[in-house]
Motif scaffolding. Structure first.
Motif, PDB file in Angstrom:
ATOM      1  N   MET A   1       0.840  -1.199   0.000  1.00  0.00           N
ATOM      2  CA  MET A   1       0.000   0.000   0.000  1.00  0.00           C
ATOM      3  C   MET A   1       0.875   1.249   0.000  1.00  0.00           C
ATOM      4  SD  MET A   1      -3.211   1.024   2.460  1.00  0.00           S
ATOM      5  CE  MET A   1      -2.248   1.685   3.833  1.00  0.00           C
ATOM      6  N   PHE A   2       0.560   2.187  -0.876  1.00  0.00           N
ATOM      7  CA  PHE A   2       1.402   3.383  -0.968  1.00  0.00           C
ATOM      8  C   PHE A   2       0.618   4.688  -0.977  1.00  0.00           C
ATOM      9  CE2 PHE A   2       0.439   1.933  -5.207  1.00  0.00           C
ATOM     10  CZ  PHE A   2       0.185   3.084  -5.942  1.00  0.00           C
ATOM     11  N   VAL A   3      -0.699   4.623  -0.986  1.00  0.00           N
ATOM     12  CA  VAL A   3      -1.514   5.833  -0.913  1.00  0.00           C
ATOM     13  C   VAL A   3      -2.618   5.622   0.107  1.00  0.00           C
ATOM     14  CG1 VAL A   3      -3.157   7.334  -2.113  1.00  0.00           C
ATOM     15  CG2 VAL A   3      -1.108   6.579  -3.275  1.00  0.00           C
ATOM     16  N   LYS A   4      -2.768   6.593   1.000  1.00  0.00           N
ATOM     17  CA  LYS A   4      -3.880   6.581   1.945  1.00  0.00           C
ATOM     18  C   LYS A   4      -4.388   8.008   2.040  1.00  0.00           C
ATOM     19  CE  LYS A   4      -5.240   4.962   6.528  1.00  0.00           C
ATOM     20  NZ  LYS A   4      -4.797   4.297   7.784  1.00  0.00           N
ATOM     21  N   GLU A   5      -5.500   8.263   1.396  1.00  0.00           N
ATOM     22  CA  GLU A   5      -6.070   9.602   1.425  1.00  0.00           C
ATOM     23  C   GLU A   5      -7.589   9.509   1.448  1.00  0.00           C
ATOM     24  OE1 GLU A   5      -4.120  11.071  -2.070  1.00  0.00           O
ATOM     25  OE2 GLU A   5      -5.873  10.687  -3.320  1.00  0.00           O
TER      26      GLU A   5
ATOM     27  N   ASP B   1      10.014  -9.019 -10.489  1.00  0.00           N
ATOM     28  CA  ASP B   1      10.460  -8.917  -9.108  1.00  0.00           C
ATOM     29  C   ASP B   1      11.296  -7.656  -8.909  1.00  0.00           C
ATOM     30  OD1 ASP B   1      10.548 -10.212  -6.492  1.00  0.00           O
ATOM     31  OD2 ASP B   1      12.685 -10.412  -6.858  1.00  0.00           O
ATOM     32  N   GLU B   2      12.137  -7.344  -9.883  1.00  0.00           N
ATOM     33  CA  GLU B   2      12.986  -6.157  -9.792  1.00  0.00           C
ATOM     34  C   GLU B   2      12.159  -4.880  -9.890  1.00  0.00           C
ATOM     35  OE1 GLU B   2      16.302  -3.609  -9.562  1.00  0.00           O
ATOM     36  OE2 GLU B   2      15.880  -5.651  -8.882  1.00  0.00           O
ATOM     37  N   PHE B   3      11.132  -4.875 -10.743  1.00  0.00           N
ATOM     38  CA  PHE B   3      10.294  -3.681 -10.860  1.00  0.00           C
ATOM     39  C   PHE B   3       9.516  -3.439  -9.569  1.00  0.00           C
ATOM     40  CE2 PHE B   3       6.605  -1.154 -11.886  1.00  0.00           C
ATOM     41  CZ  PHE B   3       7.133  -0.168 -12.697  1.00  0.00           C
ATOM     42  N   ILE B   4       9.022  -4.496  -8.944  1.00  0.00           N
ATOM     43  CA  ILE B   4       8.311  -4.348  -7.669  1.00  0.00           C
ATOM     44  C   ILE B   4       9.248  -3.763  -6.617  1.00  0.00           C
ATOM     45  CG2 ILE B   4       7.219  -5.619  -5.778  1.00  0.00           C
ATOM     46  CD1 ILE B   4       6.106  -7.538  -7.910  1.00  0.00           C
TER      47      ILE B   4
ATOM     48  N   ILE C   1      10.766   1.233  -3.499  1.00  0.00           N
ATOM     49  CA  ILE C   1      11.730   2.253  -3.078  1.00  0.00           C
ATOM     50  C   ILE C   1      11.239   3.630  -3.477  1.00  0.00           C
ATOM     51  CG2 ILE C   1      14.059   3.149  -3.453  1.00  0.00           C
ATOM     52  CD1 ILE C   1      14.979   0.235  -3.781  1.00  0.00           C
ATOM     53  N   LYS C   2      10.798   3.778  -4.719  1.00  0.00           N
ATOM     54  CA  LYS C   2      10.324   5.076  -5.206  1.00  0.00           C
ATOM     55  C   LYS C   2       9.087   5.525  -4.441  1.00  0.00           C
ATOM     56  CE  LYS C   2      13.281   5.942  -8.523  1.00  0.00           C
ATOM     57  NZ  LYS C   2      14.142   7.137  -8.504  1.00  0.00           N
ATOM     58  N   LEU C   3       8.167   4.587  -4.205  1.00  0.00           N
ATOM     59  CA  LEU C   3       6.921   4.930  -3.538  1.00  0.00           C
ATOM     60  C   LEU C   3       7.144   5.296  -2.075  1.00  0.00           C
ATOM     61  CD1 LEU C   3       4.723   2.083  -5.043  1.00  0.00           C
ATOM     62  CD2 LEU C   3       4.544   4.510  -5.578  1.00  0.00           C
ATOM     63  N   SER C   4       8.091   4.623  -1.432  1.00  0.00           N
ATOM     64  CA  SER C   4       8.328   4.878  -0.011  1.00  0.00           C
ATOM     65  C   SER C   4       9.070   6.191   0.223  1.00  0.00           C
ATOM     66  CB  SER C   4       9.120   3.726   0.614  1.00  0.00           C
ATOM     67  OG  SER C   4      10.417   3.654   0.047  1.00  0.00           O
ATOM     68  N   THR C   5       9.799   6.669  -0.781  1.00  0.00           N
ATOM     69  CA  THR C   5      10.568   7.901  -0.612  1.00  0.00           C
ATOM     70  C   THR C   5       9.849   9.121  -1.164  1.00  0.00           C
ATOM     71  OG1 THR C   5      11.737   7.491  -2.695  1.00  0.00           O
ATOM     72  CG2 THR C   5      12.777   6.704  -0.673  1.00  0.00           C
ATOM     73  N   ALA C   6       8.723   8.901  -1.845  1.00  0.00           N
ATOM     74  CA  ALA C   6       7.979  10.027  -2.411  1.00  0.00           C
ATOM     75  C   ALA C   6       7.163  10.716  -1.326  1.00  0.00           C
ATOM     76  CB  ALA C   6       7.056   9.545  -3.520  1.00  0.00           C
TER      77      ALA C   6
END
Length: 300
Positions: free
Chosen positions: A159-163, A281-284, A289-294
Motif C-alpha cells: 500500500m502506498f496511498v492513503k487519502e 520482481d525487480e520492478f516491484i 523504493i520510489k513509492l516509499s521515498t515520495a
C-alpha cells in the motif's frame, strides 16, 4: 566426472533399474550400463548391488547420490537464474492501472526504471480495480495498482496511498462555498460515478448507506474526463480522491466530506506465491523504493 554421468546415476537410483532409467533418458540400456561402469571405474568402487528385482546403492552409491542430488539442484538454480537474467534484458512488463490514478507519477516511475533497464518494455492497461485483479489472477497482467477494499488471499500487496475522497461540484453549486459537507447532506443530489468495475464506486455506495441513504446515480462511466464534463455542466456531483482533485480545473470546487469520511487506499498488488520473473520482481522492488521515498504518490 561429468554431469551426464551423474544424471544417469541419479535416474537409475530413482527408477531402481536400468531399463526404465534408459527409457527416461532416451538412451539404450547398454549405453546406460557403459556410463555407470565408467563412473564406477573412475571412482574405483561399485555403486550398485545388482539384484533380480532392483538396483540397490552401495555405501559409496548412497554418498554419491546425496552429493549428486545437491549438484543437480544447484545446476537447476543456476540455469533458472541465468534464464531470468536473460529475460531481464528483453522482458515485457504488463501493468494494470486504474483510470483515476495520476498518469504523471507512473510515467516518471517507468522512465526511471527504463533508464536502468533500457531493454525492458511496458504494456500498460487502464481498467477498474476488479478487472485488474481478474487479469492478474488469469496471468494476463504481471501486477497492478488497485483501490483496496478488503484483504484478498490471492495477492501480495504494497500500500502506498492513503487519502480521503472529496466532494467535487461546479463553482456555481449551492455547496461550493462550504469547507466541509456531512455525507448525509448529499442525499438528494444526483451522483456521477465510475462504473461497476471500479472499487471507488463501491466505497461511495457503502459510505452513503452508512450515512442512511442510497445515492441517486444518474450516470456511470469508466472515463474520468467524462465525469468532469458532466459535473462541469451541473448534471450532478461526484466524489474523487484528494490527489485527483488537485488536478481539476479552476471551475471546480473540492470539499471535504465528513460523517463518514471516505478513505481511498491504493496498493500495488501481484499474484501470491507466483513464480515471478526477475524483471517483475525487480520492478516491484524498484517501485517500493520510489513509492516509499515520495512525499506524495504522484510526485517523485
Amino acid at each position: 566426472m561429468e554431469f551426464k554421468q551423474l544424471e544417469c546415476f541419479i535416474e537409475v537410483t530413482r527408477t531402481g533399474n536400468f531399463t526404465s532409467a534408459a527409457q527416461n533418458l532416451f538412451i539404450t540400456q547398454p549405453a546406460l550400463s557403459r556410463i555407470i561402469k565408467s563412473l564406477e571405474d573412475e571412482l574405483g568402487t561399485p555403486l550398485f548391488i545388482r539384484t533380480r528385482k532392483k538396483m540397490i546403492e552401495t555405501d559409496a552409491g548412497r554418498i554419491l547420490k546425496k552429493h549428486a542430488l545437491q549438484i543437480e539442484k544447484q545446476l537447476k538454480l543456476l540455469n533458472s537464474e541465468l534464464d531470468n537474467m536473460l529475460m531481464l534484458k528483453k522482458k515485457n512488463v504488463r501493468i494494470g492501472l486504474p483510470t483515476i490514478t495520476n498518469s504523471f507519477f507512473f510515467s516518471q516511475l517507468i522512465a526511471s526504471f527504463h533508464q536502468e533497464y533500457p531493454e525492458v518494455t511496458f504494456q500498460l492497461e487502464e481498467d477498474g480495480s476488479k478487472r485488474i485483479e481478474e487479469k492478474i489472477v488469469n496471468d494476463l497482467l504481471d501486477f497492478g495498482v488497485v483501490v483496496l477494499s478488503e484483504e484478498n488471499d490471492l495477492f501480495d500487496r504494497y500500500m502506498f496511498v492513503k487519502e480521503k475522497l472529496k466532494l467535487v461540484v461546479p463553482s456555481s453549486h449551492r455547496l461550493a462555498e462550504k469547507q466541509e459537507v456531512p455525507l448525509h447532506e448529499l442525499k438528494n443530489e444526483s451522483f456521477i460515478m465510475f462504473n461497476r468495475e471500479f472499487e471507488l464506486r463501491n466505497l461511495i455506495i457503502s459510505a452513503c448507506r452508512e450515512a442512511g441513504f442510497q445515492p441517486i446515480i444518474i450516470s456511470e462511466t469508466s472515463q474520468l474526463e467524462f465525469i468532469q464534463e458532466l459535473v462541469a455542466n451541473d448534471i450532478g456531483i461526484t466524489l474523487l480522491p484528494e490527489s485527483t482533485c488537485l488536478e481539476l480545473k479552476n471551475d471546480f470546487k473540492a470539499i471535504n466530506v465528513t460523517n463518514p469520511a471516505i478513505e481511498w487506499n491504493l496498493a500495488l498488488i501481484w499474484k501470491k506465491d507466483s513464480n515471478l520473473s526477475q524483471v517483475v520482481d525487480e520492478f516491484i522492488r524498484f517501485a517500493k523504493i520510489k513509492l516509499s521515498t515520495a512525499n506524495r504518490y504522484y510526485d517523485l
